[in-house]
Design a protein around this motif. Structure first.
Motif, PDB file in Angstrom:
ATOM      1  N   GLU A  35     -71.461 -27.916  70.979  1.00 29.41           N
ATOM      2  CA  GLU A  35     -72.638 -28.773  70.889  1.00 29.41           C
ATOM      3  C   GLU A  35     -73.724 -28.099  70.061  1.00 29.41           C
ATOM      4  OE1 GLU A  35     -76.158 -30.491  73.787  1.00 29.41           O
ATOM      5  OE2 GLU A  35     -74.150 -30.238  74.624  1.00 29.41           O
ATOM      6  N   ARG A  36     -74.358 -28.879  69.234  1.00 29.73           N
ATOM      7  CA  ARG A  36     -75.422 -28.364  68.370  1.00 29.73           C
ATOM      8  C   ARG A  36     -76.778 -28.622  69.029  1.00 29.73           C
ATOM      9  NH1 ARG A  36     -75.316 -28.537  62.429  1.00 29.73           N
ATOM     10  NH2 ARG A  36     -77.396 -28.088  61.619  1.00 29.73           N
ATOM     11  N   ARG A  37     -77.641 -27.603  68.992  1.00 30.73           N
ATOM     12  CA  ARG A  37     -79.043 -27.774  69.393  1.00 30.73           C
ATOM     13  C   ARG A  37     -79.887 -27.356  68.211  1.00 30.73           C
ATOM     14  NH1 ARG A  37     -81.712 -24.887  74.616  1.00 30.73           N
ATOM     15  NH2 ARG A  37     -80.355 -26.349  75.743  1.00 30.73           N
ATOM     16  N   LEU A  38     -80.408 -28.335  67.484  1.00 20.33           N
ATOM     17  CA  LEU A  38     -81.124 -28.109  66.232  1.00 20.33           C
ATOM     18  C   LEU A  38     -80.243 -27.310  65.267  1.00 20.33           C
ATOM     19  CD1 LEU A  38     -84.704 -27.486  67.657  1.00 20.33           C
ATOM     20  CD2 LEU A  38     -83.726 -29.608  66.751  1.00 20.33           C
ATOM     21  N   ASP A  39     -80.622 -26.091  64.915  1.00 18.23           N
ATOM     22  CA  ASP A  39     -79.850 -25.337  63.922  1.00 18.23           C
ATOM     23  C   ASP A  39     -78.931 -24.289  64.551  1.00 18.23           C
ATOM     24  OD1 ASP A  39     -81.000 -26.721  61.798  1.00 18.23           O
ATOM     25  OD2 ASP A  39     -82.717 -25.368  61.708  1.00 18.23           O
TER      26      ASP A  39
ATOM     27  N   LEU B  14     -68.305 -29.907  64.822  1.00 15.30           N
ATOM     28  CA  LEU B  14     -68.686 -30.897  63.821  1.00 15.30           C
ATOM     29  C   LEU B  14     -70.010 -30.470  63.222  1.00 15.30           C
ATOM     30  CD1 LEU B  14     -67.918 -34.174  65.867  1.00 15.30           C
ATOM     31  CD2 LEU B  14     -66.330 -32.772  64.529  1.00 15.30           C
ATOM     32  N   GLU B  15     -70.030 -30.190  61.915  1.00 13.77           N
ATOM     33  CA  GLU B  15     -71.246 -29.666  61.302  1.00 13.77           C
ATOM     34  C   GLU B  15     -71.396 -30.153  59.873  1.00 13.77           C
ATOM     35  OE1 GLU B  15     -71.039 -25.410  61.273  1.00 13.77           O
ATOM     36  OE2 GLU B  15     -69.393 -25.341  59.828  1.00 13.77           O
ATOM     37  N   ALA B  16     -72.560 -29.856  59.268  1.00 14.31           N
ATOM     38  CA  ALA B  16     -72.818 -30.226  57.880  1.00 14.31           C
ATOM     39  C   ALA B  16     -72.062 -29.289  56.937  1.00 14.31           C
ATOM     40  CB  ALA B  16     -74.318 -30.171  57.587  1.00 14.31           C
ATOM     41  N   THR B  17     -71.956 -29.683  55.680  1.00 13.03           N
ATOM     42  CA  THR B  17     -71.146 -28.924  54.726  1.00 13.03           C
ATOM     43  C   THR B  17     -71.693 -27.528  54.477  1.00 13.03           C
ATOM     44  OG1 THR B  17     -72.358 -30.012  52.928  1.00 13.03           O
ATOM     45  CG2 THR B  17     -70.257 -30.982  53.566  1.00 13.03           C
TER      46      THR B  17
ATOM     47  N   VAL C 145     -63.127 -26.740  62.369  1.00 11.54           N
ATOM     48  CA  VAL C 145     -64.397 -27.228  61.819  1.00 11.54           C
ATOM     49  C   VAL C 145     -64.163 -28.518  61.038  1.00 11.54           C
ATOM     50  CG1 VAL C 145     -66.381 -26.660  60.384  1.00 11.54           C
ATOM     51  CG2 VAL C 145     -65.191 -24.844  61.639  1.00 11.54           C
ATOM     52  N   VAL C 146     -65.005 -29.499  61.305  1.00 16.94           N
ATOM     53  CA  VAL C 146     -65.029 -30.738  60.517  1.00 16.94           C
ATOM     54  C   VAL C 146     -66.425 -30.859  59.932  1.00 16.94           C
ATOM     55  CG1 VAL C 146     -64.688 -33.229  60.521  1.00 16.94           C
ATOM     56  CG2 VAL C 146     -63.351 -31.789  62.079  1.00 16.94           C
ATOM     57  N   ARG C 147     -66.504 -30.966  58.614  1.00 18.65           N
ATOM     58  CA  ARG C 147     -67.812 -30.949  57.946  1.00 18.65           C
ATOM     59  C   ARG C 147     -68.133 -32.305  57.311  1.00 18.65           C
ATOM     60  NH1 ARG C 147     -66.018 -25.532  56.679  1.00 18.65           N
ATOM     61  NH2 ARG C 147     -67.473 -24.017  57.588  1.00 18.65           N
ATOM     62  N   ASP C 148     -69.349 -32.734  57.554  1.00 21.60           N
ATOM     63  CA  ASP C 148     -69.901 -33.934  56.924  1.00 21.60           C
ATOM     64  C   ASP C 148     -71.408 -33.833  57.082  1.00 21.60           C
ATOM     65  OD1 ASP C 148     -70.939 -36.751  56.677  1.00 21.60           O
ATOM     66  OD2 ASP C 148     -68.808 -37.197  56.411  1.00 21.60           O
ATOM     67  N   ASP C 149     -72.136 -34.070  56.016  1.00 22.63           N
ATOM     68  CA  ASP C 149     -73.587 -33.909  56.059  1.00 22.63           C
ATOM     69  C   ASP C 149     -74.272 -34.884  57.020  1.00 22.63           C
ATOM     70  OD1 ASP C 149     -73.735 -31.752  54.360  1.00 22.63           O
ATOM     71  OD2 ASP C 149     -73.857 -32.991  52.547  1.00 22.63           O
ATOM     72  N   ARG C 150     -73.538 -35.870  57.507  1.00 20.80           N
ATOM     73  CA  ARG C 150     -74.123 -36.823  58.447  1.00 20.80           C
ATOM     74  C   ARG C 150     -74.030 -36.356  59.899  1.00 20.80           C
ATOM     75  NH1 ARG C 150     -70.838 -41.788  55.785  1.00 20.80           N
ATOM     76  NH2 ARG C 150     -69.362 -40.052  55.595  1.00 20.80           N
ATOM     77  N   PHE C 151     -73.255 -35.336  60.177  1.00 26.05           N
ATOM     78  CA  PHE C 151     -73.072 -34.923  61.569  1.00 26.05           C
ATOM     79  C   PHE C 151     -74.347 -34.435  62.259  1.00 26.05           C
ATOM     80  CE2 PHE C 151     -68.295 -34.419  60.976  1.00 26.05           C
ATOM     81  CZ  PHE C 151     -68.015 -35.523  61.780  1.00 26.05           C
ATOM     82  N   PRO C 152     -75.229 -33.651  61.592  1.00 24.48           N
ATOM     83  CA  PRO C 152     -76.420 -33.168  62.310  1.00 24.48           C
ATOM     84  C   PRO C 152     -77.300 -34.283  62.864  1.00 24.48           C
ATOM     85  CG  PRO C 152     -76.064 -31.864  60.347  1.00 24.48           C
ATOM     86  CD  PRO C 152     -75.101 -33.013  60.264  1.00 24.48           C
ATOM     87  N   THR C 153     -77.297 -35.447  62.245  1.00 20.88           N
ATOM     88  CA  THR C 153     -78.108 -36.565  62.738  1.00 20.88           C
ATOM     89  C   THR C 153     -77.240 -37.739  63.175  1.00 20.88           C
ATOM     90  OG1 THR C 153     -78.398 -37.359  60.452  1.00 20.88           O
ATOM     91  CG2 THR C 153     -80.137 -35.960  61.361  1.00 20.88           C
TER      92      THR C 153
END
Length: 221
Positions: free
Chosen positions: A11-15, A43-46, A64-72
């Motif tokens: 799980e991501r909490r901000l950065d 799941l994280e950004a590129t 790891v799965v990267r997509d710039d849309r994941f953080p938001t």
């Protein structure tokens, strides 16, 4: 034949990675006992490298799965991406932190997969390949052991700070994968803004101020 997989959803909490993730990886390593391949799903950004915060805790693999849309991304979008991964790899068990985010994504994924989910667990163990999840009930007065013998993956959310995160030796393999991002048009997260107090429980707080009945006046102390 490869070992069945035991997943921890990072799980991501901000950065940064939410600390419950490291706690669950430590528990997953203890549970695996050579029977399971422990995998942290991230799941994280590129341009993110949050996997660096997980390596020290020794999962067998960080996927790891990267997509710039994941953080938001919305919780529904995260659940959709996880569903694609589950159908591809068929893990035996999936663990989430019982955080605000975990409590939202886990049941969405459970509904998509039509399997069981035990929420707010305080302990976990395996009986062969069956997860035995211990959780409180009736106002925390009774501890229940719950199993899901007929469906896979088995799923559980675990209360933060239930387990202690411990650094582990060994080599962690970092792999990458892809999913098809399906936007949810009816809801969009534009940005994440930190609040003044990020503590969601007493265990997360840096300071705890407690007042008793005698604090009202010197005469009653």
């Amino acid at each position: 034949m490869s070992k069945p997989e035991l997943w921890v959803i990072a799980e991501r909490r901000l950065d940064h990675v939410e600390p419950t993730t490291q706690q669950l990886i430590t528990k997953a390593k203890h549970l695996a006992g050579g029977q399971f391949h422990t995998v942290a799903i991230l799941l994280e950004a590129t341009n993110d490298h949050l996997e660096d915060e997980l390596k020290a805790y020794g999962p067998d693999e960080i996927r790891v799965v990267r997509d710039d849309r994941f953080p938001t991304a919305t919780d529904a979008e995260h659940a959709d991406a996880l569903e694609q991964l589950v159908k591809k790899y068929q893990p035996n068990t999936i663990l989430f932190g019982a955080t605000i985010t975990g409590r939202s994504i886990a049941p969405r994924l459970q509904a998509k997969l039509q399997t069981g989910l035990t929420a707010d667990c305080l302990d976990l163990r395996f009986d062969d390949d069956t997860l035995v999840a211990t959780k409180p009930s009736y106002g925390d007065n009774i501890m229940c052991e719950i199993i899901c013998p007929d469906h896979r993956p088995q799923m559980a959310t675990v209360r933060p700070n239930t387990f202690v995160a411990e650094a582990a030796g060994g080599t962690t393999e970092v792999t990458t994968d892809t999913v098809t991002f399906h936007p949810v048009d009816r809801l969009q997260v534009k940005a994440a803004v930190p609040v003044v107090n990020t503590a969601t429980t007493v265990g997360d707080a840096n300071r705890v101020v407690a007042l008793g009945r005698g604090a009202a006046s010197a005469a009653t102390t």
